[in-house]
Design an enzyme around this catalytic site. Structure first.
Site, mmCIF file in Angstrom:
data_model
loop_
_atom_site.group_PDB
_atom_site.id
_atom_site.type_symbol
_atom_site.label_atom_id
_atom_site.label_comp_id
_atom_site.label_asym_id
_atom_site.label_seq_id
_atom_site.Cartn_x
_atom_site.Cartn_y
_atom_site.Cartn_z
ATOM 1 N N HIS A 176 7.022 9.013 -52.618
ATOM 2 C CA HIS A 176 7.514 7.872 -53.401
ATOM 3 C C HIS A 176 7.565 8.209 -54.887
ATOM 4 C CE1 HIS A 176 6.668 5.566 -49.737
ATOM 5 N NE2 HIS A 176 7.485 4.656 -50.234
ATOM 6 N N LYS B 87 4.522 3.837 -58.104
ATOM 7 C CA LYS B 87 3.934 3.135 -56.960
ATOM 8 C C LYS B 87 2.415 3.030 -57.118
ATOM 9 C CE LYS B 87 4.043 2.900 -51.928
ATOM 10 N NZ LYS B 87 4.239 1.449 -51.987
HETATM 11 N N1 LIG Z 1 8.803 -3.819 -47.784
HETATM 12 C C1 LIG Z 1 9.694 -3.027 -48.359
HETATM 13 O O1 LIG Z 1 10.740 -2.660 -47.795
HETATM 14 C C2 LIG Z 1 9.422 -2.569 -49.750
HETATM 15 C C3 LIG Z 1 8.245 -2.911 -50.335
HETATM 16 N N2 LIG Z 1 7.970 -2.528 -51.596
HETATM 17 C C4 LIG Z 1 6.726 -3.043 -52.137
HETATM 18 O O2 LIG Z 1 7.057 -4.150 -52.974
HETATM 19 C C5 LIG Z 1 6.126 -4.229 -54.045
HETATM 20 C C6 LIG Z 1 6.888 -4.204 -55.368
HETATM 21 O O3 LIG Z 1 7.513 -2.955 -55.529
HETATM 22 P P1 LIG Z 1 8.408 -2.649 -56.810
HETATM 23 O O4 LIG Z 1 9.439 -3.702 -56.966
HETATM 24 O O5 LIG Z 1 8.813 -1.224 -56.714
HETATM 25 O O6 LIG Z 1 7.313 -2.800 -57.962
HETATM 26 P P2 LIG Z 1 7.540 -3.171 -59.494
HETATM 27 O O7 LIG Z 1 6.294 -2.781 -60.208
HETATM 28 O O8 LIG Z 1 8.853 -2.654 -59.972
HETATM 29 O O9 LIG Z 1 7.651 -4.767 -59.468
HETATM 30 C C7 LIG Z 1 6.593 -5.634 -59.232
HETATM 31 C C8 LIG Z 1 6.792 -6.864 -60.106
HETATM 32 O O10 LIG Z 1 5.844 -7.844 -59.716
HETATM 33 C C9 LIG Z 1 5.301 -8.427 -60.877
HETATM 34 N N3 LIG Z 1 3.987 -8.965 -60.553
HETATM 35 C C10 LIG Z 1 2.806 -8.327 -60.419
HETATM 36 N N4 LIG Z 1 1.826 -9.193 -60.111
HETATM 37 C C11 LIG Z 1 2.409 -10.416 -60.041
HETATM 38 C C12 LIG Z 1 1.929 -11.716 -59.772
HETATM 39 N N5 LIG Z 1 0.638 -11.938 -59.513
HETATM 40 N N6 LIG Z 1 2.806 -12.725 -59.783
HETATM 41 C C13 LIG Z 1 4.115 -12.535 -60.028
HETATM 42 N N7 LIG Z 1 4.635 -11.318 -60.306
HETATM 43 C C14 LIG Z 1 3.793 -10.276 -60.313
HETATM 44 C C15 LIG Z 1 5.245 -7.297 -61.908
HETATM 45 O O11 LIG Z 1 5.197 -7.809 -63.217
HETATM 46 C C16 LIG Z 1 6.566 -6.586 -61.604
HETATM 47 O O12 LIG Z 1 7.630 -7.130 -62.350
HETATM 48 C C17 LIG Z 1 5.149 -3.056 -53.856
HETATM 49 O O13 LIG Z 1 4.020 -3.496 -53.161
HETATM 50 C C18 LIG Z 1 5.943 -2.091 -52.994
HETATM 51 O O14 LIG Z 1 5.126 -1.255 -52.228
HETATM 52 C C19 LIG Z 1 8.835 -1.795 -52.327
HETATM 53 C C20 LIG Z 1 10.022 -1.392 -51.791
HETATM 54 C C21 LIG Z 1 10.407 -1.730 -50.449
HETATM 55 O O1 LIG Z 2 6.750 1.038 -53.373
HETATM 56 C C1 LIG Z 2 7.821 1.368 -52.814
HETATM 57 O O2 LIG Z 2 8.787 1.806 -53.445
HETATM 58 C C2 LIG Z 2 7.946 1.180 -51.373
HETATM 59 N N1 LIG Z 2 6.989 0.580 -50.739
HETATM 60 C C3 LIG Z 2 6.936 0.290 -49.357
HETATM 61 C C4 LIG Z 2 5.786 1.026 -48.719
HETATM 62 O O3 LIG Z 2 4.693 1.079 -49.311
HETATM 63 O O4 LIG Z 2 5.942 1.531 -47.613
HETATM 64 C C5 LIG Z 2 8.262 0.477 -48.662
HETATM 65 C C6 LIG Z 2 9.067 1.627 -49.166
HETATM 66 O O5 LIG Z 2 8.463 2.798 -48.731
HETATM 67 C C7 LIG Z 2 9.188 1.586 -50.677
#
Ligand SMILES: NC(=O)C1=CN([C@@H]2O[C@H](COP(=O)(O)OP(=O)(O)OC[C@H]3O[C@@H](n4cnc5c(N)ncnc54)[C@H](O)[C@@H]3O)[C@@H](O)[C@H]2O)C=CC1
Ligand SMILES: O=C(O)C1=N[C@H](C(=O)O)C[C@H](O)C1
Length: 264
Positions: A153, A157
């Site tokens: 990643h 992350k």
């Molecule tokens: N399920 C999936 O397919 C995917 C899941 N993810 C997960 O999604 C999450 C976010 O990933 P990204 O967008 O890359 O991270 P990022 O860091 O770009 O965005 C997270 C956002 O959430 C905000 N945030 C943090 N705590 C908060 C709270 N208590 N209340 C409201 N906002 C809050 C931050 O200020 C930031 O703007 C991670 O846990 C990641 O692992 C990421 C990509 C795909």
């Molecule tokens: O943080 C990410 O970017 C992603 N998080 C998810 C994970 O923890 O598996 C999904 C995807 O891999 C992207």
């Protein structure tokens, strides 16, 4: 029309979800929950889409003031669980992509959803290709029981191993015979060299700028290897899964952990 609140709207995933939800005629974005800009509208904040949608820092207040059906949570490991509990308290159905949940967290939240009879989805990965990668890995583990996971990643992350790697390991553990891999006498000359241990299976996490989200599941057998790999090259790859989860959660009264239970 499904009324949706998004938590984490300025993030990589949250901003993509804002775009998807606001452009979909069957969804209405009614609020966003962020850690700054309380009381402003999205259109007042430079880095946000120019939408007439209120921003809340307090999710509880948000759900007291705004009628909402579904919460999409894309925030950070420490807030995902708290946000789900708040949503349940208000009868709002969570669709959670946030990762970092332990098996115990999932179990607790499953009981809570069942008690309240509220639908919920925790999807460690929304990309269809990643779901298939996990399913194929589970299928292969019945026949090839030695397997290691390498997930890669971007270096922003927060959690390691990734939610996808943990879910893959759990799916494999559900079907394969109990096994501790590697040499029975192996030692680590440097701590962490053999990766994390999930039920005897090793998970290795790579973090580098330039990467998005990638996972390879490597199986080894006598004289052969099998590699099952998925790459997400951008965050748009997750959006069809987010849309499907928002539609499906409206028909559920239990928690579903993993989109593989929805995409048959
Ligand atoms: N399920 C999936 O397919 C995917 C899941 N993810 C997960 O999604 C999450 C976010 O990933 P990204 O967008 O890359 O991270 P990022 O860091 O770009 O965005 C997270 C956002 O959430 C905000 N945030 C943090 N705590 C908060 C709270 N208590 N209340 C409201 N906002 C809050 C931050 O200020 C930031 O703007 C991670 O846990 C990641 O692992 C990421 C990509 C795909
Ligand atoms: O943080 C990410 O970017 C992603 N998080 C998810 C994970 O923890 O598996 C999904 C995807 O891999 C992207």
């Amino acid at each position: 029309m499904i009324r949706i609140t998004i938590a984490g709207p300025r993030g990589n995933m949250g901003s993509e979800a804002v775009k998807m939800v606001s452009e979909d005629a069957t969804f209405q974005l009614v609020a966003v929950v962020d850690i700054i800009n309380n009381g402003l509208k999205m259109k007042d904040v430079k880095e946000m889409a120019p939408l007439d949608v209120p921003i809340y820092e307090d999710m509880d207040q948000c759900f007291r003031e705004v009628e909402c059906d579904v919460l999409i949570d894309l925030t950070a490991p420490e807030s995902g669980k708290k946000h789900m509990i708040t949503a349940f308290d208000h009868g709002v159905r969570p669709v959670v992509g946030t990762t970092g949940f332990s098996d115990q967290d999932v179990e607790e939240l499953t009981h809570l959803a069942a008690d309240k009879k509220i639908g919920a989805i925790i999807a460690p990965n929304f990309a269809i290709g990643a779901i298939l990668m996990m399913k194929f890995s589970q299928m292969a583990a019945r026949y090839m029981t030695d397997v290691e996971i390498i997930e890669q990643h971007h270096d922003r992350k927060l959690d390691a191993p990734s939610g996808t790697a943990v879910k893959t390991a759990r799916m494999i553990a559900d079907v394969r015979e109990k096994k501790k891999q590697g040499h029975p006498d192996e030692t680590e000359q440097m701590k962490g060299a053999r990766g994390a241990d999930y039920d005897g299976l090793r998970i290795h996490s790579v973090r580098l700028p330039g990467l998005v989200a990638h996972q390879e599941v490597i199986f080894g057998g006598e004289g052969q290897t099998l590699k099952i790999r998925h790459d997400s090259l951008n965050r748009a790859s997750f959006m069809p899964g987010v849309k499907l989860a928002c539609e499906t959660v409206m028909k559920l009264d239990v928690l579903v952990y993993g989109l593989e239970h929805i995409i048959e």
